[in-house]
Scaffold this active site. Structure first.
Site, PDB file in Angstrom:
ATOM      1  N   GLU A   1     -42.768  -3.784  37.164  1.00  0.00           N
ATOM      2  CA  GLU A   1     -42.765  -4.839  38.171  1.00  0.00           C
ATOM      3  C   GLU A   1     -43.754  -4.485  39.276  1.00  0.00           C
ATOM      4  O   GLU A   1     -43.804  -5.155  40.297  1.00  0.00           O
ATOM      5  CB  GLU A   1     -41.363  -5.072  38.713  1.00  0.00           C
ATOM      6  CG  GLU A   1     -40.731  -3.893  39.407  1.00  0.00           C
ATOM      7  CD  GLU A   1     -39.366  -4.256  39.985  1.00  0.00           C
ATOM      8  OE1 GLU A   1     -38.384  -3.790  39.412  1.00  0.00           O
ATOM      9  OE2 GLU A   1     -39.299  -4.982  40.977  1.00  0.00           O
TER      10      GLU A   1
ATOM     11  N   HIS B   1     -28.548   1.036  36.158  1.00  0.00           N
ATOM     12  CA  HIS B   1     -29.770   0.977  36.962  1.00  0.00           C
ATOM     13  C   HIS B   1     -29.440   1.590  38.331  1.00  0.00           C
ATOM     14  O   HIS B   1     -28.420   1.255  38.940  1.00  0.00           O
ATOM     15  CB  HIS B   1     -30.236  -0.470  37.116  1.00  0.00           C
ATOM     16  CG  HIS B   1     -31.273  -0.627  38.188  1.00  0.00           C
ATOM     17  ND1 HIS B   1     -32.417   0.143  38.206  1.00  0.00           N
ATOM     18  CD2 HIS B   1     -31.327  -1.416  39.292  1.00  0.00           C
ATOM     19  CE1 HIS B   1     -33.129  -0.176  39.272  1.00  0.00           C
ATOM     20  NE2 HIS B   1     -32.489  -1.121  39.948  1.00  0.00           N
TER      21      HIS B   1
ATOM     22  N   CYS C   1     -36.387  -4.862  37.558  1.00  0.00           N
ATOM     23  CA  CYS C   1     -36.001  -3.564  36.988  1.00  0.00           C
ATOM     24  C   CYS C   1     -35.416  -3.680  35.584  1.00  0.00           C
ATOM     25  O   CYS C   1     -35.049  -2.667  34.984  1.00  0.00           O
ATOM     26  CB  CYS C   1     -35.009  -2.872  37.911  1.00  0.00           C
ATOM     27  SG  CYS C   1     -35.594  -2.781  39.605  1.00  0.00           S
TER      28      CYS C   1
HETATM   29  N1  CAA Z   1     -22.809   9.568  56.472  1.00  0.00           N
HETATM   30  C1  CAA Z   1     -22.406   9.062  55.286  1.00  0.00           C
HETATM   31  N2  CAA Z   1     -22.584   7.748  54.931  1.00  0.00           N
HETATM   32  C2  CAA Z   1     -23.192   6.946  55.809  1.00  0.00           C
HETATM   33  C3  CAA Z   1     -23.647   7.408  57.065  1.00  0.00           C
HETATM   34  C4  CAA Z   1     -23.438   8.789  57.387  1.00  0.00           C
HETATM   35  N3  CAA Z   1     -23.836   9.292  58.539  1.00  0.00           N
HETATM   36  N4  CAA Z   1     -24.219   6.373  57.709  1.00  0.00           N
HETATM   37  C5  CAA Z   1     -24.133   5.295  56.898  1.00  0.00           C
HETATM   38  N5  CAA Z   1     -23.512   5.642  55.743  1.00  0.00           N
HETATM   39  C6  CAA Z   1     -23.247   4.814  54.565  1.00  0.00           C
HETATM   40  C7  CAA Z   1     -22.803   3.401  54.895  1.00  0.00           C
HETATM   41  O1  CAA Z   1     -21.415   3.352  55.182  1.00  0.00           O
HETATM   42  C8  CAA Z   1     -23.181   2.686  53.620  1.00  0.00           C
HETATM   43  O2  CAA Z   1     -22.218   2.966  52.623  1.00  0.00           O
HETATM   44  P1  CAA Z   1     -21.515   1.755  51.788  1.00  0.00           P
HETATM   45  O3  CAA Z   1     -22.646   1.015  51.125  1.00  0.00           O
HETATM   46  O4  CAA Z   1     -20.641   2.463  50.838  1.00  0.00           O
HETATM   47  O5  CAA Z   1     -20.844   0.901  52.793  1.00  0.00           O
HETATM   48  C9  CAA Z   1     -24.465   3.387  53.198  1.00  0.00           C
HETATM   49  O6  CAA Z   1     -24.490   4.628  53.893  1.00  0.00           O
HETATM   50  C10 CAA Z   1     -25.717   2.618  53.533  1.00  0.00           C
HETATM   51  O7  CAA Z   1     -25.641   2.252  54.879  1.00  0.00           O
HETATM   52  P2  CAA Z   1     -26.110   0.812  55.367  1.00  0.00           P
HETATM   53  O8  CAA Z   1     -25.535  -0.253  54.475  1.00  0.00           O
HETATM   54  O9  CAA Z   1     -25.863   0.704  56.817  1.00  0.00           O
HETATM   55  O10 CAA Z   1     -27.683   0.967  55.086  1.00  0.00           O
HETATM   56  P3  CAA Z   1     -28.862  -0.056  55.290  1.00  0.00           P
HETATM   57  O11 CAA Z   1     -28.509  -1.234  56.104  1.00  0.00           O
HETATM   58  O12 CAA Z   1     -29.999   0.783  55.740  1.00  0.00           O
HETATM   59  O13 CAA Z   1     -29.160  -0.612  53.817  1.00  0.00           O
HETATM   60  C11 CAA Z   1     -29.736  -0.677  51.527  1.00  0.00           C
HETATM   61  C12 CAA Z   1     -29.002   0.109  52.609  1.00  0.00           C
HETATM   62  C13 CAA Z   1     -29.246  -2.119  51.515  1.00  0.00           C
HETATM   63  C14 CAA Z   1     -29.447  -0.040  50.199  1.00  0.00           C
HETATM   64  C15 CAA Z   1     -31.263  -0.627  51.860  1.00  0.00           C
HETATM   65  O14 CAA Z   1     -31.731   0.684  51.670  1.00  0.00           O
HETATM   66  C16 CAA Z   1     -32.098  -1.552  50.976  1.00  0.00           C
HETATM   67  O15 CAA Z   1     -32.326  -2.711  51.324  1.00  0.00           O
HETATM   68  N6  CAA Z   1     -32.597  -1.032  49.820  1.00  0.00           N
HETATM   69  C17 CAA Z   1     -33.440  -1.815  48.910  1.00  0.00           C
HETATM   70  C18 CAA Z   1     -32.619  -2.794  48.093  1.00  0.00           C
HETATM   71  C19 CAA Z   1     -31.759  -2.179  47.056  1.00  0.00           C
HETATM   72  O16 CAA Z   1     -31.953  -1.059  46.613  1.00  0.00           O
HETATM   73  N7  CAA Z   1     -30.759  -2.946  46.569  1.00  0.00           N
HETATM   74  C20 CAA Z   1     -29.901  -2.501  45.494  1.00  0.00           C
HETATM   75  C21 CAA Z   1     -29.471  -3.625  44.604  1.00  0.00           C
HETATM   76  S1  CAA Z   1     -30.888  -4.556  44.016  1.00  0.00           S
HETATM   77  C22 CAA Z   1     -31.498  -3.647  42.696  1.00  0.00           C
HETATM   78  O17 CAA Z   1     -30.847  -2.797  42.186  1.00  0.00           O
HETATM   79  C23 CAA Z   1     -32.879  -3.926  42.229  1.00  0.00           C
HETATM   80  C24 CAA Z   1     -33.785  -2.916  42.778  1.00  0.00           C
HETATM   81  O18 CAA Z   1     -34.043  -1.906  42.163  1.00  0.00           O
HETATM   82  C25 CAA Z   1     -34.387  -3.159  44.110  1.00  0.00           C
END
Ligand code: CAA
Length: 389
Positions: free
Chosen positions: A81, A235, A113
């Site tokens: 991709e 994945h 993916c």
């Molecule tokens: N200690 C331990 N855990 C902590 C922490 C700390 N100090 N601070 C935060 N966390 C945890 C949160 O509680 C959360 O856990 P849960 O999901 O279990 O609730 C986790 O860390 C992530 O925290 P946030 O949700 O606040 O993080 P974020 O807003 O930065 O977003 C994300 C995380 C959405 C994955 C972001 O990195 C993102 O957008 N990534 C790209 C998209 C992605 O990977 N999506 C996955 C599905 S889509 C897919 O699979 C296709 C693909 O390949 C893209």
């Protein structure tokens, strides 16, 4: 008795550099627990300026061709991709770098993916038609998000090459498959962008709904029960996602998720993805490599695969590990591919993130950075130039 067809060999490659999440966390003031525990990532692979999906793919596939020869390979499917051209398949460059016979069909596949899983299933169909033939399926991707965006911590890069054949040496892929497609905008990359766009929270929800849909269809097609699988390769955009997805399926099937069932099912599939980051279409098969390399004897055991591509398509299917598979593993080379990466500091990472091949049609050499087998040596008249190192 149907002809056994599946993955005969598997090899992977990743980028030249590794950015530890501690460095990203220090830059953006994030508590490191969010990366190490919250999303389950330690570091991410960053390709050198003279690496791309072609050099990664060729590096992953070279050991497969060296081991088995190319006489029986009549099809190369390259799934990605992070394509480098709107018309020409990246696989044609790989075909050339590997010196494959001209009597080969080569094509590129795309559905986020999920693409490599489509390639694997199409390959099985081709081998069914003529069991003397083998198909080289390559998943190769560079995951890139905007600097300082939430997705940044989930970048990565890798290629996995799989040789699909009759009487496979590693995993026999089984019928049925559970399928799911839904038109959602959770993650996408318009042609004019080099970085992906994503609605992070929606993408996690879309993934879980797609996993559920694919599993539901798998069950309706008379698939096996969850208890009949020894492990599950999901994945892994980040490794915590595999845990979330398996917990979701266990809940959907009415199972308890309080114990360590989730870790038992997915824990050994995460080692390479945790160090490499999101490799998009390669990630589910990096999960398989980690599982085969680390688990106790899996001979005769069934593995579940859940492939998800945003947008979205998902597929659930099973595969049985075949006798003698341990003799064919590439464990040492796999560990080396990860450990040989050179650590990069934040400034170096940022420079590479902003690096782009000039698009003025002139002659431009790329900086010599990679220590890998192949490099993108430059661009001339809008044509990418590759060489073996
Ligand atoms: N200690 C331990 N855990 C902590 C922490 C700390 N100090 N601070 C935060 N966390 C945890 C949160 O509680 C959360 O856990 P849960 O999901 O279990 O609730 C986790 O860390 C992530 O925290 P946030 O949700 O606040 O993080 P974020 O807003 O930065 O977003 C994300 C995380 C959405 C994955 C972001 O990195 C993102 O957008 N990534 C790209 C998209 C992605 O990977 N999506 C996955 C599905 S889509 C897919 O699979 C296709 C693909 O390949 C893209």
């Amino acid at each position: 008795m149907p002809l056994p067809i599946g993955i005969h060999d598997l090899s992977f490659a990743t980028g030249e550099f590794a950015l530890p999440h501690t460095i990203l966390a220090a830059h953006n003031g994030t508590e490191i627990g969010k990366y190490h525990v919250g999303i389950g990532q330690e570091s991410m692979s960053i390709p050198a300026a003279d690496e791309d999906i072609v050099t990664l793919a060729a590096t992953a596939a070279a050991p497969v061709v060296a081991r088995h020869g190319s006489e029986r390979i009549r099809t190369v499917v390259l799934a990605t991709e992070s394509s480098i051209d709107q018309a020409k398949s990246a696989g044609v460059y790989v075909h050339s770098l590997l010196g494959l016979p001209s009597a080969t069909r080569v094509v590129e596949l795309k559905q986020a993916c999920y693409g490599a899983t489509a390639g694997l299933q199409f390959a099985i169909g081709l081998v069914q038609r003529d069991p003397a033939q083998q198909v080289l399926v390559i998943a190769s991707d560079v995951s890139k998000y905007d600097l300082d965006s939430p997705g940044e911590a989930t970048q990565g890069a890798a290629a996995v090459a799989m040789l699909v054949s009759a009487d496979p040496g590693l995993v026999r892929i089984e019928d049925p498959s559970g399928l799911f497609t839904a038109d959602v905008m959770d993650f996408w990359r318009p042609n004019y962008r080099t970085t992906a766009l994503v609605d992070g929270k929606e993408s996690i929800d879309a993934y879980l709904q797609a996993a559920e849909g694919a599993w539901k269809d798998y069950s309706e097609q008379d698939g096996h029960a969850l208890e009949q699988f020894a492990a599950f390769c999901y994945h892994q955009p980040f490794t915590k996602m595999a845990h979330k997805a398996h917990r979701h399926l266990l809940n959907y099937c009415g199972h308890d998720t309080q114990g360590d069932d989730v870790t038992r099912a997915v824990g050994r599939t995460t080692a390479y993805n945790r160090a490499i980051g999101n490799s998009y279409t390669a990630s589910v098969y990096l999960g398989l490599a980690a599982l085969l390399d680390q688990a106790d004897d899996l001979t005769g055991r069934r593995i579940g695969f859940l492939s998800y591509g945003s947008g979205s398509v998902a597929e659930f299917f099973g595969g049985t590990v075949v006798a003698g598979y341990q003799d064919r593993l590439r464990t040492e080379a796999n560990i080396e591919a990860v450990s040989r990466r050179r650590p990069i500091d934040y400034a170096g990472y940022r420079e590479l993130h902003e690096w782009a091949l000039p698009d003025d049609g002139g002659d431009h050499a790329t900086p010599r950075q990679t220590t890998g087998l192949f490099r993108l040596s430059g661009i001339s008249g809008h044509k990418r130039l590759y060489q073996a190192c």
